[in-house]
Design an enzyme around this catalytic site. Structure first.
Site, PDB file in Angstrom:
ATOM      1  N   ASP A   6       8.731  35.734 -18.555  1.00 10.90           N
ATOM      2  CA  ASP A   6      10.144  34.648 -18.361  1.00 10.90           C
ATOM      3  C   ASP A   6      11.165  35.608 -17.704  1.00 10.90           C
ATOM      4  O   ASP A   6      11.114  36.736 -17.831  1.00 10.90           O
ATOM      5  CB  ASP A   6      10.553  34.158 -20.013  1.00 10.90           C
ATOM      6  CG  ASP A   6      11.362  33.110 -19.839  1.00 10.90           C
ATOM      7  OD1 ASP A   6      11.601  32.559 -18.875  1.00 10.90           O
ATOM      8  OD2 ASP A   6      11.736  32.752 -20.922  1.00 10.90           O
ATOM      9  N   ASN A   9       6.500  22.585 -16.767  1.00 10.26           N
ATOM     10  CA  ASN A   9       7.037  23.118 -15.598  1.00 10.26           C
ATOM     11  C   ASN A   9       7.431  22.251 -14.234  1.00 10.26           C
ATOM     12  O   ASN A   9       7.943  22.530 -13.349  1.00 10.26           O
ATOM     13  CB  ASN A   9       6.588  24.544 -15.048  1.00 10.26           C
ATOM     14  CG  ASN A   9       6.741  25.629 -15.836  1.00 10.26           C
ATOM     15  OD1 ASN A   9       6.049  26.590 -15.953  1.00 10.26           O
ATOM     16  ND2 ASN A   9       7.988  25.750 -16.544  1.00 10.26           N
TER      17      ASN A   9
END
Ligand code: FPP
Length: 264
Positions: free
Chosen positions: A41, A89
């Site tokens: 991330d 996503n």
């Protein structure tokens, strides 16, 4: 290279191999995880903090992934699973999604041969059918090329969601019961694990998440049942092999009880 150094067979991580990079001096070779999972991330934040567009962070993240995979190979880990693209996503802006798909494709083109030389066995976990067709072909070819390799199991989670994986597993088991292949009572943890995308891998020992957030984000829900968690504020593009060693050192100090009494 792995193949050349270790003759293609995966040795147990029992003692420190000679001639290793000094960054591994802090490693406790008796207390390494077998399977590490990483939530990579902070690519976007890394780029934005430098006045760059978000996708520049993803590009930098590829380099980090390459270095961390090498470190995992050096440490003779059995499995490394990375979260490259979640089922959620797809909600990102179209240009970013397209960029990521292209990046995965380029990564495979550029890195395939070297990964194969390192005796890596790549596998893509998640819903292959949602990915662009050309990329699906590349994924299949990469898996085929490396399927007999005996080095690290490298799982790339692409169009992956833990809940989606469990639903697919439940559906598959239900179909087998309906077909009379086995009874509902025979569904145990082993039968379930056989249905997961990670079938055959050891359970996850350590989940690393970069960039400050402390959540699992639908990653490896079943496999992480007894995993240790390691969170760092470092954004993924800045996560060096030394940072990876920090996580290994931290893990070596954990008291893992698996619901029982202390092991220390
Ligand atoms: C999370 O950062 C990262 C991703 C959604 C993509 C991960 C992809 C890579 C690291 C590229 C390399 C992967 C392969 C397999 C070639 P973010 O965009 O959510 O960052 P932010 O939280 O700062 O916005």
């Amino acid at each position: 290279m792995w193949k050349k150094i270790f003759g293609g067979s995966k040795p147990a991580a029992e003692k420190k191999p000679s001639g290793m990079n000094p960054i591994y001096d802090r490693i406790n070779w008796q207390r390494l995880p077998r399977h590490v999972a990483i939530i990579m991330d902070g690519n976007g934040r890394w780029a934005q903090s430098r006045g760059m567009i978000r996708t520049a962070g993803h590009k930098a993240g590829v380099k980090t992934l390459k270095n961390v995979l090498k470190a995992a190979i050096d440490l003779r880990l059995e499995a490394l699973t990375v979260y490259a693209f979640s089922t959620e996503n797809w909600k990102r802006p179209r240009p970013e999604v397209d960029f990521l798909m292209k990046l995965f494709s380029e990564y495979l083109l550029k890195e395939l041969e070297e990964m194969n030389d390192y005796n890596v066995r790549i596998r893509f976990i998640g819903r292959r059918d949602g990915m662009p067709e050309g990329l699906q072909r590349q994924m299949n070819e990469a898996e085929e090329l490396m399927k007999h390799n005996t080095g690290i199991r490298f799982n790339v989670a692409a169009n992956y969601g833990g809940q989606d994986e469990l639903l697919r597993a439940a559906r598959s088991l239900a179909k087998k019961v309906a077909a009379g292949e086995f009874s509902a009572e025979d569904i145990d943890a082993e039968a379930m694990e056989q249905e997961l995308d990670t079938a055959g891998d050891p359970p996850v020992d350590l989940v690393i998440r970069t960039s400050g957030d402390q959540r699992l984000s639908n990653f490896l829900l079943w496999q992480s049942a007894y995993a240790e968690f390691y969170f760092t504020d470092v954004n993924w593009p800045d996560f060096t092999p030394e940072c990876f060693v920090d996580a290994m050192v931290d893990f070596a100090g954990r008291d893992r009880r698996f619901g029982g009494l202390t092991n220390k």
